[in-house]
Scaffold this active site. Structure first.
Site, PDB file in Angstrom:
ATOM      1  N   HIS B  47       4.901   0.270  -9.521  1.00  0.00           N
ATOM      2  CA  HIS B  47       5.091  -0.004  -9.176  1.00  0.00           C
ATOM      3  C   HIS B  47       3.862  -1.082  -8.573  1.00  0.00           C
ATOM      4  CE1 HIS B  47       6.792  -1.376  -4.788  1.00  0.00           C
ATOM      5  NE2 HIS B  47       5.215  -0.775  -4.105  1.00  0.00           N
ATOM      6  N   HIS B  93      11.844  -3.358  -1.076  1.00  0.00           N
ATOM      7  CA  HIS B  93      11.579  -1.189  -0.223  1.00  0.00           C
ATOM      8  C   HIS B  93      13.081  -1.154  -0.374  1.00  0.00           C
ATOM      9  CE1 HIS B  93       9.591   0.327   2.358  1.00  0.00           C
ATOM     10  NE2 HIS B  93       8.461   0.415   1.695  1.00  0.00           N
TER      11      HIS B  93
END
Lengths: 222, 719
Positions: B47, B93
């Protein structure tokens, strides 16, 4: 005409309100929630939409206890004009300047859309630009706009011609379709719909303009 | 407090492979402390490090005269003239939203808003692209309600209008929904703030909300696949507080105006670690932090927890020391924490002290710059098989099938839950192509859209990647806007599988070609990999968020069709039904190739629309559902009927690209056709608006019936 727009830390329609008031000819000052008093010579206090203190508990409850709200109550008690839109209406019920409370929408969802309103009275500075009984379209944007008051209060509001606007197709469960109400002296208006969002051509709807225009006319001549 | 010993289990629990751990040993020449292990894990997870994707992201076109800042900062920046710019980015998200839909979605919105105002821009628009599993799946309803309420709950309170987005459903997202949040802000070009620290001995200041234990290890969680232990991961999801974010935004913008900010960075994924390292690295400096000075929400927090916490609504700033009093006063006004937690140091060092004890002592530049980079093996996606025969169907039945699918039905159940008008500059609300927001106090406006057709990308990553960009281009064009730039949010499965990596590589290639041809460079973006559950990957979903400029109100195409208007189709219809909405919704088939994208034709047709807007009352692009769905939507928006001459399934439902449907009166239609003839742009009259029926090839249904279906499906499915 001198207007104060109140800014709580979570207000988010303060600029929109100031823009509409200025475009209508008012001299606008922004007033911070920690201020203990209002600037001199204020004719109108506008409490804008938003989430005053996050509104995680009861909407407007913390705001109603802020220093500026004590000054607003004094201003109203002296006969000053107060306009509360959306969160501003919630704050006004929490201060006790207007009766009743705004509960969670009956559908439990936030609603943002233009709704039909019936102008119930033209007997106020805010509504004199409209014909009583006429229908206008004004956007709402709230999670807690479900007006509640007990039967006696609702009957009294209706009997005293203090219901300013009703919904033509009740979106949130408000009692008696109430969208906005006036104080006894008709100088304090609380309403859930946002007239400042129906103000210019680019909004695609100018039905809110006359509320501000009426107010200016009334206050300029006062 | 005693820190745990470094064991093999602890290393793998941090998502670090044995070779990555060896690399850590090589860099620091000793066993890391527990806190250091956490810091490496935070910096090196997929990420934060983009270790699988970097090689390919570098190939994307990111430059152009309109670009002020490309990828690498908190958000991209594009020039809109008059000394003003738009700062924007889209970010996923996904994993948090699947685990805890309300907070996951809410903090997704919060994170992207922070990315924008960290650069000195006031957010003026938001969008979100949501992908859920099939409507009937037991988890979908809860996710739809939670995610939509979370998006609304955060954005509405913060006070940014949500003006666009997408909502789609497909079984491939059953175990892994996607929540991609976009935000755009307005700034003065000479008042942009960046993250690079400068000056030695400058105070490092912590701003905003206090640090708690929420989100510890969140970025590492987001970089792993899901399995049946997923419920255990709930505590790694952060909790959002939009009221604090609103104050943080106002305070940050006020602070910037004081001139006290040297550099500033929001604390997003991997919180204090990432933000401090990034500011130091970009400025060529070291950073020393004293963690006891960090405002804490909970008792007895350890260095490890503070360095990895993903508590929301926090920023880190390097301050001009002489303006400390002014800066502090701003944060006191807004009742937010302001704490000097460290300083910049000359040596290349990331030094973490807690109550005088050294908890981490790492070479900062190496920590930041030496994240592993993988050239993952990949295989090209095999060519799609030929499309099997598609039988002709009753066109009204076909249309009804689309309108009764939540994929193509009206989404007002969703958009009504978002404040789309706050700031009173919204010109076009969500649910009808691109959203438009006026640049406050000017005649200019900005158009926003987000697009991707994952079915296409799966069948053909290169053409699917191109198509996502082309559709965004067309949506901006349809309102008269000139596309400026793009943000890409790449959602894919496990990159360690060569076929998934092949989808990624293909999509990047297609996106790169399209943004180059259509002059809408990528200025920011985000990659979300490992979107898999129990080994099942999602549809490859490279969401494209795009921004276009309208220099004046006159440039906007905002009208509606009217009774008597001619329906004109711009572009070539070859009859491509492979991977079409009709195929999926009527025949439950997903076969054939994605439609090919002719980028020259896209550009030519888009320019033609912009150059001839005076003849165009209403315009929409043709995408999913082809001519039939576009004509219905245009008619429904105008509350009028439409008659299309064509009867055959291919003409009505094909999804060939580079096409627009235009409505205008007869005289304007003649002028437009003449102009098209001169420009060599294919155009034909395909029908007429008016009456109270939708008619295709002689078969009719009342508009009111179809509109009821279109407007009712979503709420009927989910309310």
């Amino acid at each position: 005409m001198k207007a104060a727009v109140v800014q709580f830390p979570g207000s988010n329609c303060d600029r929109d309100m100031a823009v509409a008031l200025e475009a209508s000819g008012a001299d606008v000052q922004i007033v911070w929630h920690k201020d203990n008093g209002l600037p001199d010579g204020i004719d109108l206090v506008a409490i804008p939409g938003g989430f005053s203190f996050g509104d995680y508990l009861r909407c407007g409850a913390i705001a109603a206890n802020s220093p500026v709200c004590r000054a607003i109550v004094d201003h109203a008690e002296r006969g000053g004009y107060v306009l509360g839109v959306c969160n501003g209406f919630q704050v006004l019920t929490e201060t006790g300047l207007l009766p009743g409370a705004l509960l969670r929408n009956a559908g439990l969802k936030y609603i943002c859309r233009t709704v039909g309103l019936k102008v119930e009275t033209s007997a106020s500075a805010y509504t004199e630009g409209y014909t009583a009984g006429s229908e206008i379209g004004v956007p709402i944007a709230h999670h807690d706009g479900n007006y509640f008051a007990d039967d006696d209060v609702v009957t009294r509001l209706q009997g005293e011609d203090r219901v300013a606007f009703t919904y033509t197709d009740n979106p949130n469960g408000s009692r008696a379709d109430i969208a906005g109400i006036l104080s006894e002296n008709r100088r304090v208006l609380g309403m859930m719909p946002h007239p400042e969002r129906a103000f210019e051509e680019s909004h695609g709807n100018t039905d809110g303009q006359r509320l501000f225009a009426g107010l200016m006319g009334q206050l300029a001549s006062a | 407090m005693q820190e745990p010993a470094i064991t093999q289990d602890l290393i793998s629990a941090h998502g670090l492979s044995p070779s990555e751990y060896d690399r850590i040993l090589e860099i620091i020449g000793r066993e890391p402390t527990f806190t250091e292990l956490g810091i490496f894990s935070a910096m090196w997870n997929e990420h934060c490090s983009y270790k699988s994707s970097k090689k390919w992201l570098r190939t994307l076109p990111t430059e152009g005269p309109q670009v002020i800042c490309g990828p690498g900062e908190n958000a991209g920046i594009v020039d809109i003239g008059d000394g003003q710019c738009i700062v924007f980015k889209m970010e996923s998200h996904n994993h948090p939203s699947y685990i805890e839909p309300y907070q996951g979605a809410a903090t997704g919105v919060g994170g992207i808003l922070r990315d924008v105002f960290t650069m000195g821009a006031r957010p003026i628009a938001a969008m979100n692209s949501l992908s859920f599993g099939e409507p009937g799946h037991p988890k979908t309803r809860q996710l739809v309600h939670g995610v939509v309420e979370g998006v609304g709950g955060y954005g509405n309170c913060f006070g940014v209008p949500t003006v666009g987005g997408e909502v789609r459903f497909h079984p491939a997202y059953n175990g892994n929904c996607l929540v991609n949040a976009f935000a755009a802000g307005l700034a003065d070009t000479d008042k942009i703030f960046y993250s690079a620290a400068s000056g030695v001995g400058m105070p490092v200041v912590y701003l905003g909300a206090k640090t708690g234990r929420d989100g510890v290890g969140g970025a590492t969680m987001a970089s792993a696949e899901f399995d049946d232990t997923i419920e255990d991961k709930r505590p790694t999801v952060q909790v959002g507080d939009p009221f604090t974010e609103k104050r943080l935004m106002e305070a940050t913008l006020e602070l910037m105006a004081t001139g006290a900010v040297i550099s500033i960075q929001d604390m997003g994924a991997a919180g204090l670690t990432c933000s401090a390292v990034e500011m130091g690295d970009k400025g060529g400096l070291g950073v020393k932090l004293n963690l006891e000075a960090v405002p804490q929400r909970e008792d007895n927090m350890t260095a490890y927890e503070m360095m990895l916490s993903e508590s929301q609504e926090r920023m880190l700033m390097v301050l001009k020391p002489e303006l400390e009093a002014e800066a502090r006063a701003v944060f006191e006004k807004w009742d937010l924490d302001f704490a000097i937690v460290g300083e910049t140091i000359p040596e290349d060092r990331f030094l973490i002290l807690h109550n005088g004890e050294v908890k981490a002592d790492l070479p900062l530049a190496t920590l930041s710059g030496s994240a592993p980079e993988y050239d993952r093996p990949w295989v090209e996606t095999p060519p799609a098989e030929d499309l099997a025969d598609v039988p002709n169907i009753d066109p009204i039945d076909g249309l009804k099938a689309l309108l009764s699918s939540p994929n193509y039905a009206a989404k007002q159940w969703v958009y009504d839950q978002y404040d789309s008008q706050v700031m009173a500059d919204t010109i076009r609300q969500p649910g009808q192509g691109a959203g438009i927001v006026r640049v406050h106090g000017t005649a200019k406006a900005i158009a926003f859209t987000s697009d991707v057709t994952p079915r296409y990308v799966k069948a053909n990553p290169v053409e699917g990647g191109k198509q996502a960009v082309a559709e965004a281009y067309r949506n901006l064009t349809s309102v008269g806007a000139t596309p400026l730039a793009t943000t890409d949010n790449m959602n894919f499965g496990n990159p360690e599988k060569p076929e998934i990596m092949g989808q990624f590589v293909g999509a990047i290639k297609g996106i790169g070609e399209a943004v180059a041809a259509l002059d809408m460079p990528i200025v920011s973006g985000n990659v979300s990999l490992y979107n898999e559950t129990d080994g099942q990957g999602i549809l490859p979903t490279p969401t494209i968020g795009a921004v276009g400029l309208l220099k004046s109100h006159d440039e906007m195409i905002l009208g509606t069709a009217r009774d008597g208007h001619v329906a004109l189709l711009i572009g070539e219809t070859a009859g491509h039904l492979g991977q079409s909405a009709l195929l999926a919704e009527v025949f439950n088939r997903e076969d054939g190739d994605a439609p090919a994208v002719d980028l020259d034709a896209e550009k030519r047709h888009g320019d033609f629309i912009r150059q001839n807007r005076q003849w165009i009352d209403a315009c929409t692009d043709l995408s999913d559902g082809g001519l039939a769905l576009a004509a219905f939507e245009m008619a429904e928006a105008a509350n009028t009927g439409v008659t299309l001459d064509a009867a055959d399934t291919q003409t009505l439902f094909a999804e060939d690209q580079a096409r627009y449907l235009v409505a205008c009166n007869f005289d304007k239609a003649e002028a437009l056709m003449a102009a098209a003839g001169q420009a060599g742009v294919p155009i034909q009259a395909v029908g007429k608006f008016g009456g109270s029926d939708i008619t295709m090839g002689g078969i009719s249904a009342p508009l009111t019936d179809l509109a009821a279906l279109y407007r009712g499906t979503f709420a009927d499915t989910f309310a």
